[in-house]
Design an enzyme around this catalytic site. Structure first.
Site, PDB file in Angstrom:
ATOM      1  N   VAL A  77       2.487  -1.648   4.427  1.00  0.00           N
ATOM      2  CA  VAL A  77       2.101  -0.253   4.237  1.00  0.00           C
ATOM      3  C   VAL A  77       3.377   0.589   4.207  1.00  0.00           C
ATOM      4  O   VAL A  77       4.196   0.495   5.125  1.00  0.00           O
ATOM      5  CB  VAL A  77       1.179   0.190   5.403  1.00  0.00           C
ATOM      6  CG1 VAL A  77       0.855   1.669   5.306  1.00  0.00           C
ATOM      7  CG2 VAL A  77      -0.101  -0.643   5.407  1.00  0.00           C
ATOM      8  N   CYS A  78       3.546   1.377   3.158  1.00  0.00           N
ATOM      9  CA  CYS A  78       4.762   2.198   3.015  1.00  0.00           C
ATOM     10  C   CYS A  78       4.872   3.173   4.185  1.00  0.00           C
ATOM     11  O   CYS A  78       3.943   3.943   4.453  1.00  0.00           O
ATOM     12  CB  CYS A  78       4.718   2.966   1.698  1.00  0.00           C
ATOM     13  SG  CYS A  78       6.034   4.184   1.541  1.00  0.00           S
ATOM     14  N   VAL A  79       6.014   3.169   4.821  1.00  0.00           N
ATOM     15  CA  VAL A  79       6.163   3.948   6.052  1.00  0.00           C
ATOM     16  C   VAL A  79       6.053   5.454   5.804  1.00  0.00           C
ATOM     17  O   VAL A  79       5.369   6.159   6.561  1.00  0.00           O
ATOM     18  CB  VAL A  79       7.489   3.589   6.777  1.00  0.00           C
ATOM     19  CG1 VAL A  79       8.712   3.871   5.923  1.00  0.00           C
ATOM     20  CG2 VAL A  79       7.578   4.315   8.103  1.00  0.00           C
TER      21      VAL A  79
ATOM     22  N   ALA B  37       2.517   6.325   5.010  1.00  0.00           N
ATOM     23  CA  ALA B  37       1.674   6.122   6.198  1.00  0.00           C
ATOM     24  C   ALA B  37       1.791   7.301   7.157  1.00  0.00           C
ATOM     25  O   ALA B  37       0.789   7.796   7.683  1.00  0.00           O
ATOM     26  CB  ALA B  37       2.063   4.822   6.892  1.00  0.00           C
TER      27      ALA B  37
ATOM     28  N   PHE C 211       0.857  -1.186   0.000  1.00  0.00           N
ATOM     29  CA  PHE C 211       0.000   0.000   0.000  1.00  0.00           C
ATOM     30  C   PHE C 211       0.896   1.241   0.000  1.00  0.00           C
ATOM     31  O   PHE C 211       1.751   1.394   0.886  1.00  0.00           O
ATOM     32  CB  PHE C 211      -0.923  -0.015   1.231  1.00  0.00           C
ATOM     33  CG  PHE C 211      -1.882  -1.180   1.216  1.00  0.00           C
ATOM     34  CD1 PHE C 211      -3.162  -1.048   0.687  1.00  0.00           C
ATOM     35  CD2 PHE C 211      -1.492  -2.428   1.704  1.00  0.00           C
ATOM     36  CE1 PHE C 211      -4.036  -2.126   0.653  1.00  0.00           C
ATOM     37  CE2 PHE C 211      -2.362  -3.514   1.677  1.00  0.00           C
ATOM     38  CZ  PHE C 211      -3.636  -3.358   1.149  1.00  0.00           C
TER      39      PHE C 211
END
Lengths: 131, 124
Positions: A78-80, A83, A40
């Site tokens: 989830v891409c940090v 996010a 994501f």
């Protein structure tokens, strides 16, 4: 059997992309293929948010993703940086940035873009869902 | 993380600067390059505006993406292309671009490049 990696770049309810990605992932699994990783990115990270409350007569997209991820034990990353930008924080990050409690749904993990590059390299096919 | 064998990536940028998706693609490109993959970068259509010198997003309160482009060479990104016709259409002088001497392509050249690359990432 093929191994798929799926990139979700759109937030829920803003475009068809996130819903299509969900349906596609379900279809892939139903056909007996493997999902190597869901990633994501950008607005797509909102699909992993616990704070979304859609009307009751609409598909609860984050909950549907969570259910799928849990049921099939998928690697959902989830891409940090996205996010943080969109306010989807794990408990640890919420603590680090003093934002109260986290908003990342259980079942998802936080990771870096390198995991998407790796997912592209190791999958037989990779698809990006964006508007 | 597993260490997959190197592949040939093409990053095709056809959106103009100041769009978040351009930053997202550049981030992905740099990550890919760091992982020792062969990276090709092509500016197409309005994407050639990334090559315009002296861009400054200060007044828009935006990060100036163009400032990152000269650093691409440090990441080993040396295969850079631009659409010849788009440069002409936007009045850009090929001798005064942010990245010196990109390989100029036409439609046929892009088609050939896409065939040569195993993975194509696009932002448009």
């Amino acid at each position: 059997m093929s191994r798929f990696s799926i990139l979700i770049q759109e937030a829920p309810y803003t475009a068809q992309a996130a819903t299509s990605a969900l349906h596609f992932t379900c279809a892939v699994l139903a056909q007996g293929h493997e999902i190597y990783r869901l990633f994501f990115y950008q607005g797509g990270v909102l699909n992993a948010s616990s704070l979304i409350v859609p009307p009751q007569d609409e598909l609860h997209l984050p909950r549907a993703w969570q259910q799928l991820v849990t049921e099939h034990q998928l690697d959902a990353v989830v891409c940090v940086s996205s996010a943080l930008r969109y306010g989807v924080l794990s408990a640890e990050e919420a603590d680090r940035y003093e934002r109260g409690q986290g908003s990342l749904l259980p079942g998802f993990s936080i990771g870096g873009l390198g995991q998407w590059v790796e997912a592209m390299l190791l999958a037989d096919r990779h698809l990006a869902f964006k508007a | 993380m597993a260490t997959p064998s190197p592949r040939r990536f093409l990053f095709l940028v056809s959106c103009s600067p100041w769009q978040p998706r351009a930053q997202a693609l550049l981030d992905l490109l740099m990550t890919t390059a760091v992982l020792d993959q062969e990276v090709h970068l092509c500016f197409w259509g309005d994407g050639v505006l990334h090559l315009l010198e002296q861009q400054d997003g200060t007044d828009l309160q935006l990060k100036t993406l163009a400032r990152q482009l000269p650093a691409l060479e440090l990441y080993g990104v040396t295969h850079v292309y631009a659409e010849r016709e788009a440069l002409h259409r936007h009045g850009l002088d090929t001798n005064a671009l942010l990245l010196p001497s990109p390989t100029l392509l036409d439609q046929a050249g892009l088609r050939q490049l896409m065939q040569q690359c195993e993975i194509v990432e696009h932002c448009g």
